[in-house]
Design a protein around this motif. Structure first.
Motif, PDB file in Angstrom:
ATOM      1  N   LEU A 167      -6.595  -8.889   3.432  1.00 58.47           N
ATOM      2  CA  LEU A 167      -5.955 -10.175   3.221  1.00 58.47           C
ATOM      3  C   LEU A 167      -6.836 -11.269   3.808  1.00 58.47           C
ATOM      4  O   LEU A 167      -7.269 -11.172   4.968  1.00 58.47           O
ATOM      5  CB  LEU A 167      -4.581 -10.238   3.903  1.00 58.47           C
ATOM      6  CG  LEU A 167      -3.399  -9.557   3.208  1.00 58.47           C
ATOM      7  CD1 LEU A 167      -2.179  -9.585   4.126  1.00 58.47           C
ATOM      8  CD2 LEU A 167      -3.080 -10.243   1.877  1.00 58.47           C
ATOM      9  N   ALA A 168      -7.102 -12.299   3.019  1.00 56.65           N
ATOM     10  CA  ALA A 168      -7.845 -13.468   3.497  1.00 56.65           C
ATOM     11  C   ALA A 168      -7.013 -14.702   3.200  1.00 56.65           C
ATOM     12  O   ALA A 168      -6.679 -14.967   2.044  1.00 56.65           O
ATOM     13  CB  ALA A 168      -9.206 -13.558   2.812  1.00 56.65           C
ATOM     14  N   LYS A 169      -6.641 -15.418   4.260  1.00 56.24           N
ATOM     15  CA  LYS A 169      -5.714 -16.553   4.126  1.00 56.24           C
ATOM     16  C   LYS A 169      -4.445 -16.140   3.375  1.00 56.24           C
ATOM     17  O   LYS A 169      -3.911 -16.884   2.547  1.00 56.24           O
ATOM     18  CB  LYS A 169      -6.380 -17.733   3.423  1.00 56.24           C
ATOM     19  CG  LYS A 169      -7.513 -18.376   4.217  1.00 56.24           C
ATOM     20  CD  LYS A 169      -8.122 -19.534   3.441  1.00 56.24           C
ATOM     21  CE  LYS A 169      -9.282 -20.162   4.190  1.00 56.24           C
ATOM     22  NZ  LYS A 169      -9.997 -21.164   3.368  1.00 56.24           N
ATOM     23  N   GLY A 170      -3.970 -14.947   3.648  1.00 56.12           N
ATOM     24  CA  GLY A 170      -2.722 -14.484   3.059  1.00 56.12           C
ATOM     25  C   GLY A 170      -2.808 -14.056   1.610  1.00 56.12           C
ATOM     26  O   GLY A 170      -1.776 -13.819   0.972  1.00 56.12           O
ATOM     27  N   LYS A 171      -4.032 -13.942   1.081  1.00 55.82           N
ATOM     28  CA  LYS A 171      -4.211 -13.503  -0.304  1.00 55.82           C
ATOM     29  C   LYS A 171      -5.016 -12.212  -0.329  1.00 55.82           C
ATOM     30  O   LYS A 171      -5.951 -12.034   0.459  1.00 55.82           O
ATOM     31  CB  LYS A 171      -4.939 -14.582  -1.116  1.00 55.82           C
ATOM     32  CG  LYS A 171      -4.156 -15.880  -1.235  1.00 55.82           C
ATOM     33  CD  LYS A 171      -4.952 -16.918  -2.027  1.00 55.82           C
ATOM     34  CE  LYS A 171      -4.174 -18.217  -2.156  1.00 55.82           C
ATOM     35  NZ  LYS A 171      -4.956 -19.256  -2.889  1.00 55.82           N
ATOM     36  N   TRP A 172      -4.658 -11.336  -1.242  1.00 52.89           N
ATOM     37  CA  TRP A 172      -5.395 -10.084  -1.367  1.00 52.89           C
ATOM     38  C   TRP A 172      -6.762 -10.350  -2.019  1.00 52.89           C
ATOM     39  O   TRP A 172      -6.827 -10.911  -3.105  1.00 52.89           O
ATOM     40  CB  TRP A 172      -4.628  -9.084  -2.230  1.00 52.89           C
ATOM     41  CG  TRP A 172      -3.304  -8.663  -1.666  1.00 52.89           C
ATOM     42  CD1 TRP A 172      -2.075  -9.074  -2.065  1.00 52.89           C
ATOM     43  CD2 TRP A 172      -3.090  -7.751  -0.571  1.00 52.89           C
ATOM     44  NE1 TRP A 172      -1.097  -8.483  -1.304  1.00 52.89           N
ATOM     45  CE2 TRP A 172      -1.687  -7.663  -0.378  1.00 52.89           C
ATOM     46  CE3 TRP A 172      -3.929  -7.016   0.254  1.00 52.89           C
ATOM     47  CZ2 TRP A 172      -1.124  -6.865   0.615  1.00 52.89           C
ATOM     48  CZ3 TRP A 172      -3.368  -6.219   1.246  1.00 52.89           C
ATOM     49  CH2 TRP A 172      -1.985  -6.146   1.415  1.00 52.89           C
ATOM     50  N   VAL A 173      -7.815  -9.958  -1.332  1.00 51.66           N
ATOM     51  CA  VAL A 173      -9.151  -9.992  -1.935  1.00 51.66           C
ATOM     52  C   VAL A 173      -9.663  -8.564  -2.185  1.00 51.66           C
ATOM     53  O   VAL A 173     -10.646  -8.360  -2.890  1.00 51.66           O
ATOM     54  CB  VAL A 173     -10.153 -10.778  -1.066  1.00 51.66           C
ATOM     55  CG1 VAL A 173      -9.748 -12.235  -0.978  1.00 51.66           C
ATOM     56  CG2 VAL A 173     -10.294 -10.180   0.336  1.00 51.66           C
ATOM     57  N   LYS A 174      -8.949  -7.608  -1.613  1.00 54.67           N
ATOM     58  CA  LYS A 174      -9.225  -6.185  -1.847  1.00 54.67           C
ATOM     59  C   LYS A 174      -7.915  -5.447  -1.624  1.00 54.67           C
ATOM     60  O   LYS A 174      -7.201  -5.727  -0.653  1.00 54.67           O
ATOM     61  CB  LYS A 174     -10.299  -5.680  -0.881  1.00 54.67           C
ATOM     62  CG  LYS A 174     -10.720  -4.233  -1.077  1.00 54.67           C
ATOM     63  CD  LYS A 174     -11.785  -3.846  -0.038  1.00 54.67           C
ATOM     64  CE  LYS A 174     -12.332  -2.458  -0.254  1.00 54.67           C
ATOM     65  NZ  LYS A 174     -13.341  -2.096   0.779  1.00 54.67           N
ATOM     66  N   LYS A 175      -7.595  -4.526  -2.530  1.00 55.73           N
ATOM     67  CA  LYS A 175      -6.337  -3.797  -2.392  1.00 55.73           C
ATOM     68  C   LYS A 175      -6.539  -2.371  -2.865  1.00 55.73           C
ATOM     69  O   LYS A 175      -6.936  -2.136  -4.008  1.00 55.73           O
ATOM     70  CB  LYS A 175      -5.232  -4.476  -3.206  1.00 55.73           C
ATOM     71  CG  LYS A 175      -3.819  -4.080  -2.785  1.00 55.73           C
ATOM     72  CD  LYS A 175      -2.801  -4.998  -3.429  1.00 55.73           C
ATOM     73  CE  LYS A 175      -1.407  -4.716  -2.879  1.00 55.73           C
ATOM     74  NZ  LYS A 175      -0.387  -5.575  -3.516  1.00 55.73           N
ATOM     75  N   ASN A 176      -6.291  -1.438  -1.942  1.00 51.89           N
ATOM     76  CA  ASN A 176      -6.470  -0.010  -2.242  1.00 51.89           C
ATOM     77  C   ASN A 176      -7.853   0.263  -2.841  1.00 51.89           C
ATOM     78  O   ASN A 176      -8.000   0.948  -3.843  1.00 51.89           O
ATOM     79  CB  ASN A 176      -5.367   0.474  -3.184  1.00 51.89           C
ATOM     80  CG  ASN A 176      -3.991   0.347  -2.565  1.00 51.89           C
ATOM     81  OD1 ASN A 176      -3.822   0.569  -1.361  1.00 51.89           O
ATOM     82  ND2 ASN A 176      -3.011  -0.056  -3.365  1.00 51.89           N
ATOM     83  N   ASN A 177      -8.861  -0.347  -2.186  1.00 49.51           N
ATOM     84  CA  ASN A 177     -10.282  -0.181  -2.537  1.00 49.51           C
ATOM     85  C   ASN A 177     -10.682  -0.851  -3.850  1.00 49.51           C
ATOM     86  O   ASN A 177     -11.808  -0.656  -4.329  1.00 49.51           O
ATOM     87  CB  ASN A 177     -10.685   1.299  -2.577  1.00 49.51           C
ATOM     88  CG  ASN A 177     -10.861   1.882  -1.188  1.00 49.51           C
ATOM     89  OD1 ASN A 177     -11.403   1.212  -0.299  1.00 49.51           O
ATOM     90  ND2 ASN A 177     -10.396   3.102  -0.983  1.00 49.51           N
ATOM     91  N   ASP A 178      -9.817  -1.640  -4.427  1.00 52.67           N
ATOM     92  CA  ASP A 178     -10.160  -2.388  -5.641  1.00 52.67           C
ATOM     93  C   ASP A 178     -10.412  -3.857  -5.307  1.00 52.67           C
ATOM     94  O   ASP A 178      -9.634  -4.480  -4.572  1.00 52.67           O
ATOM     95  CB  ASP A 178      -9.024  -2.305  -6.669  1.00 52.67           C
ATOM     96  CG  ASP A 178      -8.893  -0.915  -7.280  1.00 52.67           C
ATOM     97  OD1 ASP A 178      -9.915  -0.217  -7.375  1.00 52.67           O
ATOM     98  OD2 ASP A 178      -7.757  -0.541  -7.651  1.00 52.67           O
TER      99      ASP A 178
END
Length: 580
Positions: A356-367
């Protein structure tokens, strides 16, 4: 100055409190989160409420409203704060935007950035517009304020004027002055630099040193002048000396100084077992060095070297935040902090599977979740390099009695030229090449020989340099011109010609010094260039840094600069530039 003086306006702060009052729903709820609590120095379990870009609560409670909330069960994961790079040079072929995007994938979500390229390539208004644009990306970008050009440039008093320095220091995105590559001038009585240091300290901002090989006495003097931190310790003893004089010490692991394993061994041998005054830096490494990771890789090395696990994470997170006086925003998972959080599967593996960067997903479950929107580079002042002049054979005449010899990737010394250079082609039986620094506006040039770079390189042209001027290296004048012509055609880059054919090319369309490619693609181009140069005789660690540092007068002994061939130790121009 930026229009928004505060990170959150009053109405935003009221909304944050309304989430706790049950009037608004969090945007993300991290349930059953086992996280690193640096206050208690242990792993603890809590529910973490996030509203937009801020952590609004950490504890046992659950929110009353979850109607607009993404609920994530963190069972089986470990959460740590987003990592912080305290000493980034985000212009090493990559650009600040592409670098931040790439760094976020391994959990480094906050960067303290060198402003050198902005100071040299853009006027102040354009530079500050660029800083404002980067405020909206998921990564958090802070900046330094340089006090000198790290080389002998023309019109330095205008680029680094008191007015410009004062404006940069007052900017709210600037957290430090330095790095102090010009510290010998400071010791010699440069009161303007000392005044800028005083102004930086008055604003409660930090001063970053650059003190390779400095003695204990010199370190003490520079501490008295206002230095706070230094990243140039190359041995455990040098680390010890800096700690003794009150410095925070950046332990470095970079493409030209991969020192961390040795530093940690020697620190432990000296009996140093307290890590609160240590932080990590990769010091602006070349792109291919980051294939192995960034701050996550340094944390892994520290853990493998026996550093206590919590201390290892702290050196990449809260220690940096405390040093820069921004712990209220960064460096730990606690109420009120920016929601930069890394999700791990194992405490000994600091590379996150989700970020999470500034509350936004920039990577999720290696994607990868790519939410870094493209920039309009031309609008921001980063148009391609446009050269309205031609390189000719007349520009490639060589008669200087001495040349420049490479001791390693970045250290250069003088040597006496003994070969006959009155030919268009040099023999491949030796490692001497034609070497030119030529003004990007075509007004002046410096011609000499370069020994030690390669023995079979036919012709290389590079607009990537410390000042953005053009570097030419090679054995064959026709191939040097061919490489230059191709570099000119593509609007800047690093180009190699052999036998009249272009055999290597890295296009740098942003002012001739930066790529607009994703870092992943740039890594492949850089590796191909390195492989080619090694085949042609380049034997050092990092050719990208060699090109960058040919002009850098913060390094000994002889440099090729806008003023001419420069003797660093005696602070004098040996041979001035020649007007074309």
């Amino acid at each position: 100055m930026l229009e928004q003086r505060y990170r959150w306006k009053n109405k935003h702060l009221r909304e944050h409190v309304s989430v706790l009052d049950g009037k608004l729903s969090p945007t993300i709820l991290l349930k059953n989160a086992r996280y690193l609590n640096q206050t208690f120095r242990k792993w603890m379990t809590a529910n973490i409420w996030i509203y937009n870009d801020r952590i609004v609560y950490v504890g046992d409670m659950l929110p009353e409203k979850t109607n607009n909330c993404e609920v994530v069960d963190c069972t089986g994961l470990l959460l740590v704060p987003g990592y912080i790079e305290p000493h980034a040079h985000p212009f090493q072929l990559y650009n600040p935007h592409s670098f931040a995007r790439y760094a976020s994938q391994t959990g480094t979500t906050t960067l303290m950035n060198d402003n050198m390229v902005l100071a040299l390539q853009l006027d102040k208004k354009k530079a500050f517009s660029f800083l404002k644009e980067l405020r909206d990306i998921p990564s958090t970008m802070y900046w330094w304020c340089r006090f000198d050009g790290q080389t002998e440039i023309q019109n330095e008093e205008q680029t680094f004027s008191h007015s410009n320095i004062k404006s940069w220091l007052e900017h709210d995105a600037v957290l430090q002055g330095g790095e102090l590559t010009g510290w010998p001038k400071l010791l010699d009585g440069d009161d303007m630099m000392l005044h800028w240091i005083q102004e930086t300290k008055r604003m409660r901002k930090q001063i970053e040193g650059h003190f390779p090989g400095a003695s204990e006495k010199t370190l003490a003097k520079l501490m008295l002048f206002g230095a706070d931190c230094d990243h140039e310790a190359m041995t455990g003893k040098e680390v010890y000396n800096r700690l003794m004089q009150g410095y925070t010490v950046s332990l470095r692991h970079s493409s030209i100084r991969p020192d961390l394993p040795v530093l940690l061994d020697e620190i432990q041998q000296l009996g140093i077992d307290q890590y609160d005054k240590f932080i990590f830096t990769t010091d602006g490494s070349s792109a291919s060095f980051y294939e192995q990771g960034m701050i996550d890789h340094m944390i892994r090395i520290a853990i493998d070297k026996g550093v206590p696990i919590i201390d290892a994470y702290n050196m990449g997170t809260v220690n940096v935040a405390r040093y820069y006086n921004i712990e209220y925003l960064h460096g730990n998972i606690a109420t009120g902090r920016i929601a930069n959080i890394n999700f791990l599967t194992d405490e000994r593996n600091p590379t996150p599977i989700s970020v999470l960067a500034k509350g936004k997903w920039v990577k999720k479950n290696n994607d990868l979740i790519d939410i870094y929107e493209d920039l309009d580079w031309n609008e921001l002042g980063f148009e391609s390099l446009s050269l309205d002049w031609d390189l000719t054979m007349d520009d490639l005449q060589f008669s200087m009695p001495f040349g420049i010899r490479m001791e390693n990737a970045v250290i250069t010394k003088p040597y006496s030229v003994s070969i006959d250079v009155a030919y268009d082609q040099l023999d491949e039986s030796h490692d001497e090449s034609f070497f030119v620094l030529i003004d990007k506006d075509g007004k002046w040039k410096v011609n000499t020989l370069l020994k030690g770079f390669a023995n079979k390189l036919s012709g290389l042209a590079s607009s990537f340099s410390n000042t953005g001027d053009i570097i030419l290296i090679g054995k064959n004048k026709k191939d040097i011109i061919a490489a230059f012509n191709r570099m000119k055609e593509i609007g800047g880059g690093i180009v190699v010609s052999e036998g009249g054919e272009i055999v290597q090319e890295i296009d740098l369309p942003l002012k001739g010094v930066m790529s607009n490619d994703p870092v992943e693609d740039l890594i492949e181009k850089e590796k191909a260039l390195l492989h080619y140069l090694r085949e042609k005789g380049y034997r050092f660690e990092d050719p990208i840094y060699s090109l960058l540092f040919f002009s850098s007068t913060h390094l000994p002994y002889i440099r090729i600069t806008q003023q001419g061939i420069y003797d660093v130790m005696n602070k004098s121009v040996l041979f001035p530039t020649i007007m074309r």
